[in-house]
Design a protein around this motif. Structure first.
Motif, PDB file in Angstrom:
ATOM      1  N   GLU A   6       3.604  -3.707 -15.501  1.00  0.00           N
ATOM      2  CA  GLU A   6       4.737  -3.998 -15.832  1.00  0.00           C
ATOM      3  C   GLU A   6       4.810  -4.422 -14.305  1.00  0.00           C
ATOM      4  O   GLU A   6       5.776  -5.371 -14.152  1.00  0.00           O
ATOM      5  CB  GLU A   6       5.114  -2.345 -15.420  1.00  0.00           C
ATOM      6  CG  GLU A   6       5.215  -1.526 -17.050  1.00  0.00           C
ATOM      7  CD  GLU A   6       6.324  -1.092 -16.642  1.00  0.00           C
ATOM      8  OE1 GLU A   6       7.421  -0.515 -16.618  1.00  0.00           O
ATOM      9  OE2 GLU A   6       5.221   0.277 -17.491  1.00  0.00           O
ATOM     10  N   ILE A   7       3.824  -4.336 -13.380  1.00  0.00           N
ATOM     11  CA  ILE A   7       3.854  -5.269 -11.965  1.00  0.00           C
ATOM     12  C   ILE A   7       4.028  -6.440 -12.153  1.00  0.00           C
ATOM     13  O   ILE A   7       4.856  -6.923 -11.307  1.00  0.00           O
ATOM     14  CB  ILE A   7       2.911  -4.241 -11.229  1.00  0.00           C
ATOM     15  CG1 ILE A   7       3.699  -2.873 -10.846  1.00  0.00           C
ATOM     16  CG2 ILE A   7       2.441  -4.928  -9.641  1.00  0.00           C
ATOM     17  CD1 ILE A   7       2.159  -1.821  -9.982  1.00  0.00           C
ATOM     18  N   GLU A   8       3.035  -6.692 -12.830  1.00  0.00           N
ATOM     19  CA  GLU A   8       2.657  -8.069 -12.624  1.00  0.00           C
ATOM     20  C   GLU A   8       4.009  -8.802 -13.828  1.00  0.00           C
ATOM     21  O   GLU A   8       3.938 -10.269 -12.841  1.00  0.00           O
ATOM     22  CB  GLU A   8       1.719  -8.198 -13.939  1.00  0.00           C
ATOM     23  CG  GLU A   8       1.189  -9.997 -13.681  1.00  0.00           C
ATOM     24  CD  GLU A   8       0.243  -9.907 -14.832  1.00  0.00           C
ATOM     25  OE1 GLU A   8      -0.774 -11.038 -14.333  1.00  0.00           O
ATOM     26  OE2 GLU A   8       0.210  -9.179 -15.493  1.00  0.00           O
ATOM     27  N   ALA A   9       4.546  -8.079 -14.566  1.00  0.00           N
ATOM     28  CA  ALA A   9       6.309  -8.669 -15.101  1.00  0.00           C
ATOM     29  C   ALA A   9       7.388  -9.198 -14.396  1.00  0.00           C
ATOM     30  O   ALA A   9       8.458  -9.526 -14.618  1.00  0.00           O
ATOM     31  CB  ALA A   9       6.375  -7.657 -16.559  1.00  0.00           C
ATOM     32  N   ILE A  23       0.876  -1.018  -0.298  1.00  0.00           N
ATOM     33  CA  ILE A  23      -0.603   0.082   0.009  1.00  0.00           C
ATOM     34  C   ILE A  23       0.773   1.000   0.020  1.00  0.00           C
ATOM     35  O   ILE A  23       0.702   1.189   1.161  1.00  0.00           O
ATOM     36  CB  ILE A  23      -1.041   1.019   1.084  1.00  0.00           C
ATOM     37  CG1 ILE A  23      -1.699  -1.396   1.331  1.00  0.00           C
ATOM     38  CG2 ILE A  23      -1.725   1.061   1.049  1.00  0.00           C
ATOM     39  CD1 ILE A  23      -2.491  -1.441   2.722  1.00  0.00           C
ATOM     40  N   ALA A  24       1.216   2.247  -1.181  1.00  0.00           N
ATOM     41  CA  ALA A  24       1.777   2.773  -1.315  1.00  0.00           C
ATOM     42  C   ALA A  24       1.811   4.212  -2.023  1.00  0.00           C
ATOM     43  O   ALA A  24       0.432   4.016  -3.343  1.00  0.00           O
ATOM     44  CB  ALA A  24       3.196   1.776  -2.027  1.00  0.00           C
ATOM     45  N   GLY A  72      10.097  -7.845  -6.521  1.00  0.00           N
ATOM     46  CA  GLY A  72       9.862  -9.419  -7.162  1.00  0.00           C
ATOM     47  C   GLY A  72      12.093  -9.725  -7.834  1.00  0.00           C
ATOM     48  O   GLY A  72      11.514 -11.202  -7.928  1.00  0.00           O
ATOM     49  N   ALA A  73      12.628  -8.982  -7.790  1.00  0.00           N
ATOM     50  CA  ALA A  73      14.179  -9.118  -8.063  1.00  0.00           C
ATOM     51  C   ALA A  73      13.860 -10.538  -6.248  1.00  0.00           C
ATOM     52  O   ALA A  73      14.879 -11.443  -7.224  1.00  0.00           O
ATOM     53  CB  ALA A  73      15.141  -8.315  -7.418  1.00  0.00           C
ATOM     54  N   SER A 133       8.250   0.775  -8.319  1.00  0.00           N
ATOM     55  CA  SER A 133       9.771   0.633  -7.813  1.00  0.00           C
ATOM     56  C   SER A 133       9.342  -0.538  -6.774  1.00  0.00           C
ATOM     57  O   SER A 133      10.896  -1.228  -6.817  1.00  0.00           O
ATOM     58  CB  SER A 133      10.944   1.981  -7.122  1.00  0.00           C
ATOM     59  OG  SER A 133       9.950   2.531  -7.059  1.00  0.00           O
ATOM     60  N   VAL A 134       8.875  -0.664  -5.966  1.00  0.00           N
ATOM     61  CA  VAL A 134       8.588  -1.138  -4.847  1.00  0.00           C
ATOM     62  C   VAL A 134       8.397  -3.090  -5.417  1.00  0.00           C
ATOM     63  O   VAL A 134       8.703  -3.749  -5.081  1.00  0.00           O
ATOM     64  CB  VAL A 134       6.915  -1.097  -3.731  1.00  0.00           C
ATOM     65  CG1 VAL A 134       7.099  -2.109  -2.999  1.00  0.00           C
ATOM     66  CG2 VAL A 134       7.702   0.084  -3.387  1.00  0.00           C
TER      67      VAL A 134
END
Length: 568
Positions: free
Chosen positions: A102-105, A63-64, A77-78, A71-72
């Motif tokens: 992009e978040i899903e990726a 929640i940001a 993900g990494a 970026s979070v």
């Protein structure tokens, strides 16, 4: 469960889960003392690194602010790729559909589960639970949240739709609140606020109640809400819809955020000021903005600083723009031993200035175009920067990229300070989206190989290029200016100023020497008043007087050279 970001909502969610016997882990390393205190009050278990959080938590809820959501996800993900088992990553932020993708990726398909969710309502507590809307049939892993921290609803919509629904709800609620605030300000300016609210209570009772309820707490959240307006604008643009409503609402919210109301609570809807107090402070801020907007026809003075008290004092003294110098990439290498600005300014000052500086517009000089330009610009605009300056570029493509990233959301100032850019000024003038040209004399001196900044300033080629800018009707800013009464300068600041004005300048930076001068140290408003008076004098005097000042400036330089002294 893991909470990588602990804002007001995240802390309340964590507190509810801890109260229900759940283990909630977070990482506050490198965060502010306020964040650490918030996590402690909520009873969250803190680990030293984000890597530890990702290793321990099977469900991670983010929640940001919208501008940091991607970026979070990239960082989580990494780190998740190093786990033996998959992770459930819940992104509960209002972001455009493209950012959702992009978040899903960032996560491993088939192993990790990425959940698109959105939160509606106030943080959990006092018997109330916000709604958590979950898209894509992914509610099962979040069942432990239902009835404890949220009321979960999972409509049959696609991945990405929950974020879109939240954005549309923002359009309905926060744009409406901004419009009501603007209506109240208009009524107050007209001297009719009590009468307007009385009539509104009779014919539109729901709107009158909403105005009375929303305005007192808006200053606390206005900066964050303004950033959401930028996300909403992008979403409307993607849908080929008019963007004027979110743009206007963003202006209103930034105005409220910039109103000088003194200390405010860090979070929550505490009504620390009455509606009339907020409107009065906002009106003062708006009027100061009118002065700054008129500065194109006047002479805009900009102070680069990240110190809040210094910025507030400068704004009170009549400085038009204040903000940090964030340019660091390559500057030390190209300006060694020059004593010029290679700052360590704090980017966080932009948000602080937007919230607590009244009477001056928030400015920032960014890094030259690089891979991180887009997120840097997004952060600064989201935090309230209204003028962004691009330094040290060579080609039109770099300026085009900068203009594209800004996308009309802030004033674009091109700092022309390379020989390549200098000779391409006509192309920059033809580029849509450029608002100002600022010539930087130090790097122009270095890149052109001439002996001093004054060799550039007094060059007929420089004068001809300045004329191109002014004839196009583009605001022209030149270098920086010192205090008029500073007798320690090797060359009179007044003669330098006369040259700027003669070239058609409509703005300049305040140098560090200005602030450190005896006059500014003793009486900053007085030093500014003297500077403004000399600007007016040089603008209003006959051309022959400015010609005489130029001749005196040239004679001063010849004398310094004859004495073997260094020309700045």
């Amino acid at each position: 469960m893991g909470l990588p970001v602990v804002g007001a909502m995240g802390a309340a969610v964590g507190r509810a889960l801890v109260g229900a016997g759940r283990d909630v882990v977070t990482c506050v390393a490198g965060r502010s003392g306020a964040t650490e205190a918030r996590a402690a009050r909520a009873g969250l278990r803190c680990v030293d690194t984000l890597a530890e959080l990702v290793a321990e938590a099977d469900v991670i809820l983010t929640i940001a602010p919208s501008d940091v959501a991607l970026s979070v996800a990239q960082r989580v993900g990494a780190l998740a790729r190093g786990r033996e088992t998959g992770v459930v990553y819940v992104d509960a932020n209002p972001v455009p559909r493209g950012v959702c993708a992009e978040i899903e990726a960032q996560f491993a398909a088939g192993r990790d589960t990425v959940v698109d969710a959105s939160i509606f309502g106030l943080p959990p507590g006092d018997g109330t639970l916000p709604l958590l809307l979950v898209a894509g049939g992914c509610a099962a892993p979040l069942a432990f949240l239902d009835g404890v921290a949220f009321r979960i609803r999972a409509p049959a919509v696609r991945f990405g739709d929950a974020a879109q629904i939240k954005l549309l709800q923002i359009a309905a609620s926060k744009v409406t609140n901004a419009n009501l605030a603007l209506m109240c300000l208009a009524a107050q300016r007209a001297g009719l606020l009590p009468e307007v609210l009385e009539v509104l209570s009779e014919v539109n009772a729901d709107l009158a109640a909403r105005a009375g309820r929303s305005l007192p707490w808006m200053p606390v959240d206005a900066t964050r809400f303004a950033q959401e307006m930028e996300v909403l604008r992008a979403a409307f643009e993607d849908l080929d819809l008019p963007t004027s409503f979110p743009r206007a609402a963003g202006d209103v919210l930034r105005g409220i955020a910039g109103a000088d109301l003194g200390p405010r609570p860090a979070e929550g809807r505490a009504a620390t000021h009455t509606a009339p107090e907020i409107l009065t402070a906002w009106d003062r801020h708006w009027a100061a903005g009118d002065r700054e907007r008129d500065a194109r026809a006047g002479f805009a003075l900009t102070l680069m600083t990240d110190a809040l008290e210094e910025a507030q004092a400068a704004a009170r003294a009549g400085v038009d723009r204040v903000g940090p110098d964030l340019e660091v990439l390559g500057k030390s290498e190209r300006q060694p031993n020059m004593g010029t600005r290679v700052s360590v300014h704090d980017e966080a000052s932009v948000a602080a200035f937007a919230a607590h500086v009244s009477g001056a517009e928030v400015f920032a000089r960014v890094d030259p175009i690089h891979d991180g330009s887009a997120p840097q610009i997004e952060r600064l605009i989201g935090q309230g920067a209204r003028t962004l300056m691009l330094p040290y570029f060579h080609r039109v493509a770099e300026a085009e990229a900068f203009v594209g990233h800004v996308a009309g959301r802030a004033r674009v100032t091109l700092l022309v300070e390379t020989a390549a850019a200098f000779f391409r000024v006509p192309e920059f003038l033809a580029l849509e989206g450029v608002d100002e040209i600022h010539f930087g004399l130090t790097d122009l001196m270095l890149s052109s190989g001439v002996g001093s900044r004054y060799d550039v300033l007094l060059s007929p080629i420089f004068a001809q290029t300045c004329r191109m800018v002014t004839e196009r009707g583009m605001p022209l800013h030149i270098a920086g200016v010192g205090a008029i009464d500073d007798t320690t300068l090797p060359i009179s600041a007044d003669l330098t100023l006369a040259r700027y004005v003669d070239l058609g300048a409509t703005g300049s930076l305040l140098t560090r020497a200005f602030l450190s001068s005896q006059a500014a140290q003793a009486d900053l408003p007085g030093a500014m008043e003297t500077l403004r008076a000399r600007i007016d004098y040089w603008r209003g005097c006959p051309q022959r007087t400015r010609d005489a000042a130029e001749a005196e400036l040239r004679a001063t330089i010849r004398t310094l050279k004859a004495q073997g002294r260094k020309i700045p």
